[in-house]
Write an enzyme that holds these catalytic residues in place. Structure first.
Site, short mmCIF file in Angstrom:
data_model
loop_
_atom_site.label_atom_id
_atom_site.label_comp_id
_atom_site.label_asym_id
_atom_site.label_seq_id
_atom_site.Cartn_x
_atom_site.Cartn_y
_atom_site.Cartn_z
N ASN A 78 0.95 -0.92 -0.23
CA ASN A 78 0.10 0.02 0.01
C ASN A 78 0.96 1.24 0.04
OD1 ASN A 78 -1.46 2.19 1.34
ND2 ASN A 78 -3.28 0.77 1.35
N HIS B 272 -3.29 -0.24 -3.32
CA HIS B 272 -3.25 -1.30 -2.18
C HIS B 272 -2.38 -1.98 -2.43
CE1 HIS B 272 -7.66 -0.35 -0.56
NE2 HIS B 272 -7.06 0.73 -0.57
N GLU C 262 -2.28 -5.24 -2.81
CA GLU C 262 -2.83 -6.22 -3.99
C GLU C 262 -2.70 -5.52 -5.27
OE1 GLU C 262 -4.49 -5.61 -1.25
OE2 GLU C 262 -5.60 -7.33 -0.43
N CYS D 77 -9.94 -5.89 0.30
CA CYS D 77 -11.22 -5.15 0.54
C CYS D 77 -11.94 -5.40 -0.96
CB CYS D 77 -10.78 -3.58 0.68
SG CYS D 77 -9.94 -2.94 -1.03
N CYS E 41 -10.00 -4.98 -4.03
CA CYS E 41 -8.99 -5.94 -4.43
C CYS E 41 -9.54 -7.34 -4.37
CB CYS E 41 -7.73 -5.86 -3.20
SG CYS E 41 -6.83 -4.50 -3.24
N ASP F 243 -8.39 4.78 4.04
CA ASP F 243 -8.07 3.70 3.08
C ASP F 243 -9.14 2.74 2.55
OD1 ASP F 243 -5.63 2.75 1.55
OD2 ASP F 243 -5.97 0.92 2.91
#
Lengths: 154, 154
Positions: free
Chosen positions: B45, B56, B58, B83, B86, B146
């Site tokens: 991130n 992020h 990922e 999340c 992602c 975030d």
């Protein structure tokens, strides 16, 4: 916000898509607007241009808008219905409204977004539909790569 | 692929997260592996470091891996459950397996991914749990930014 205002916002996304097409890229563009009518950021798919599969139109517009404290009063405008990746972006950050140029060539996650309470407006814009249809017909392998579909030539 | 191999992959993601923490960033790291055990890309991130909300852990690992023809035999390893953004990435590109360091501090879209047929392995790693819990406690506003949660101090 009336339909003509959404159409004017779509023009920004369409201009990005056409720029991408001229660059030899995948012609999908997007823009993130505030509900007050100001543009926060705009961008386009740059898988080809930068060799970066993470840059879809929506994620590029989101990036260009920089850090925001709230997305509730923002509008993501995109020439083509958002894929799962970009639909997930909209849902995670609570973007209140999504305006799509079209969902004929790709339906994406529109129903899922509606179910999650996102306002979805589909402009069914002929310019977007024609551009994407023609481009997919001419570039099937690249299109499948961009949406993670594997081709198995028979 | 046995659990020790997944744990070794998690170490790569955890190293990225710790680098992010040392940079003053949000400590979430990820790595995209091929099922043959080779790492395709890793990242973290970088909302704070680059002022870029689209990065992020990922999505950074995915980007670093570059263009791939298929993700079916890839493994996304991340220190924290992904999340919606992602998770959408994983689903759109057909990433076959997701390994998470933990889902205690954030459950993300794990159930949705399982329902979509993605293999999900939760390592419940104490190092990841402790790191994220402590960081969230010390940085609640940044954490909420975030994940798109709006704070309304009462």
């Amino acid at each position: 916000m009336d339909i003509d205002q959404y159409r004017a916002m779509l023009d920004t996304a369409l201009e990005e898509a056409r720029t991408g097409l001229a660059e030899g890229g995948i012609p999908i563009g997007a823009a993130l607007y505030h509900a007050d009518g100001s543009v926060l950021g705009s961008g386009r798919n740059r898988r080809v241009q930068e060799g970066d599969p993470s840059i879809h139109g929506e994620t590029d517009a989101f990036r260009k808008a920089g850090r925001q404290a709230s997305y509730r009063d923002t509008i993501m405008v995109t020439t083509l219905a958002p894929c799962w990746y970009c639909s997930g972006l909209v849902r995670q950050f609570g973007i209140g409204t999504v305006v799509v140029g079209e969902s004929v060539n790709f339906a994406g996650g529109l129903d899922w977004l509606r179910e999650a309470g996102v306002r979805v407006i589909d402009l069914a814009d002929e310019r977007c539909i024609d551009m994407m249809r023609d481009w997919i017909a001419a570039n099937p392998a690249l299109w499948n790569e961009d949406i993670g579909e594997e081709c198995h030539p028979g």
